[in-house]
Design a protein around this motif. Structure first.
Motif, PDB file in Angstrom:
ATOM      1  N   ALA A 145       0.831  -1.204   0.000  1.00  0.00           N
ATOM      2  CA  ALA A 145       0.000   0.000   0.000  1.00  0.00           C
ATOM      3  C   ALA A 145       0.867   1.256   0.000  1.00  0.00           C
ATOM      4  O   ALA A 145       0.555   2.237  -0.675  1.00  0.00           O
ATOM      5  CB  ALA A 145      -0.930  -0.009   1.205  1.00  0.00           C
ATOM      6  N   MET A 146       1.978   1.243   0.747  1.00  0.00           N
ATOM      7  CA  MET A 146       2.883   2.397   0.737  1.00  0.00           C
ATOM      8  C   MET A 146       3.482   2.596  -0.648  1.00  0.00           C
ATOM      9  O   MET A 146       3.607   3.729  -1.120  1.00  0.00           O
ATOM     10  CB  MET A 146       4.012   2.216   1.766  1.00  0.00           C
ATOM     11  N   GLY A 147       3.851   1.518  -1.305  1.00  0.00           N
ATOM     12  CA  GLY A 147       4.397   1.630  -2.652  1.00  0.00           C
ATOM     13  C   GLY A 147       3.393   2.198  -3.631  1.00  0.00           C
ATOM     14  O   GLY A 147       3.710   3.054  -4.454  1.00  0.00           O
ATOM     15  N   VAL A 148       2.148   1.734  -3.531  1.00  0.00           N
ATOM     16  CA  VAL A 148       1.086   2.245  -4.402  1.00  0.00           C
ATOM     17  C   VAL A 148       0.823   3.718  -4.108  1.00  0.00           C
ATOM     18  O   VAL A 148       0.633   4.531  -5.026  1.00  0.00           O
ATOM     19  CB  VAL A 148      -0.199   1.401  -4.242  1.00  0.00           C
ATOM     20  N   LEU A 149       0.828   4.084  -2.830  1.00  0.00           N
ATOM     21  CA  LEU A 149       0.588   5.480  -2.449  1.00  0.00           C
ATOM     22  C   LEU A 149       1.679   6.400  -3.003  1.00  0.00           C
ATOM     23  O   LEU A 149       1.384   7.468  -3.554  1.00  0.00           O
ATOM     24  CB  LEU A 149       0.519   5.604  -0.928  1.00  0.00           C
ATOM     25  N   LEU A 150       2.940   5.995  -2.879  1.00  0.00           N
ATOM     26  CA  LEU A 150       4.025   6.822  -3.415  1.00  0.00           C
ATOM     27  C   LEU A 150       3.952   6.915  -4.935  1.00  0.00           C
ATOM     28  O   LEU A 150       4.191   7.975  -5.515  1.00  0.00           O
ATOM     29  CB  LEU A 150       5.381   6.270  -2.968  1.00  0.00           C
ATOM     30  N   THR A 151       3.599   5.811  -5.583  1.00  0.00           N
ATOM     31  CA  THR A 151       3.461   5.836  -7.041  1.00  0.00           C
ATOM     32  C   THR A 151       2.308   6.749  -7.451  1.00  0.00           C
ATOM     33  O   THR A 151       2.428   7.527  -8.407  1.00  0.00           O
ATOM     34  CB  THR A 151       3.245   4.419  -7.581  1.00  0.00           C
ATOM     35  N   ALA A 152       1.197   6.668  -6.736  1.00  0.00           N
ATOM     36  CA  ALA A 152       0.059   7.535  -7.047  1.00  0.00           C
ATOM     37  C   ALA A 152       0.414   9.007  -6.849  1.00  0.00           C
ATOM     38  O   ALA A 152      -0.005   9.864  -7.629  1.00  0.00           O
ATOM     39  CB  ALA A 152      -1.140   7.160  -6.183  1.00  0.00           C
ATOM     40  N   ALA A 153       1.201   9.309  -5.813  1.00  0.00           N
ATOM     41  CA  ALA A 153       1.617  10.694  -5.593  1.00  0.00           C
ATOM     42  C   ALA A 153       2.483  11.190  -6.744  1.00  0.00           C
ATOM     43  O   ALA A 153       2.334  12.325  -7.212  1.00  0.00           O
ATOM     44  CB  ALA A 153       2.370  10.812  -4.278  1.00  0.00           C
TER      45      ALA A 153
END
Length: 176
Positions: A145-153
């Motif tokens: 989820a952290m990886g997806v969040l950083l990618t989305a940002a």
């Protein structure tokens, strides 16, 4: 106090102060990365290797880079903001002193409170390998989820930075 602690503490305080007071956002982001690096050094100095290396990998290596990219992609042509007024600097200083007083008061009074629960038995400290196994076996979803969040940002910053090209309109047909 060891000399390494003093040097790292000065580095953290100087980086945090620079991140709060500098007017250029890129310089603020780089000062924040310096602060994160100093905190990682403090963790390593306190023999908390996992926390120190996680600080380097996550905050210095990922979060700081995403912040710099977001600033570069979204704030490229913005004019400089005017300097802070003395009134706002004074207000910020008073809030800072108040928060510091509350924190110091809380730390100073904590030894006066009686223990309501018995002290826990001495626990063995987990090794970095045990922490890594726990994270990769039991905490895979939050890591992803952290990886997806950083990618989305990062994708969001790219979308904000993209400039739309004006569409060419063909002249209206005058025969109608």
């Amino acid at each position: 106090m060891p000399l390494s602690f003093i040097i790292l503490a000065v580095m953290v305080i100087a980086g945090a102060t620079a991140a709060m007071t500098l007017r250029n956002l890129i310089h603020c982001a780089l000062a924040l990365a310096l602060t994160f690096l100093g905190l990682a050094g403090l963790f390593l100095d306190l023999q908390a290797q996992f926390a120190g290396f996680a600080q380097i990998l996550i905050y210095v290596g990922a979060v700081s880079i995403v912040i710099v990219f977001a600033i570069l992609l979204t704030r490229g042509g913005d004019p400089q903001e005017p300097p802070l007024s003395p009134r706002s600097v004074l207000g910020g200083g008073l809030v800072t002193v108040g928060v510091l007083a509350v924190l110091v008061g809380g730390m100073g009074g904590s030894h006066l409170l009686p223990r309501l629960t018995p002290a826990p038995a001495a626990l063995t400290e987990p090794t970095v390998a045990q922490i890594g196994q726990t994270m990769m076996l039991q905490a895979v979803a939050p890591l992803l989820a952290m990886g997806v969040l950083l990618t989305a940002a990062l994708v969001g910053a790219l979308l904000l930075a993209m400039k739309e090209k004006p569409e060419k309109r063909e002249p209206a047909d005058s025969t109608r």
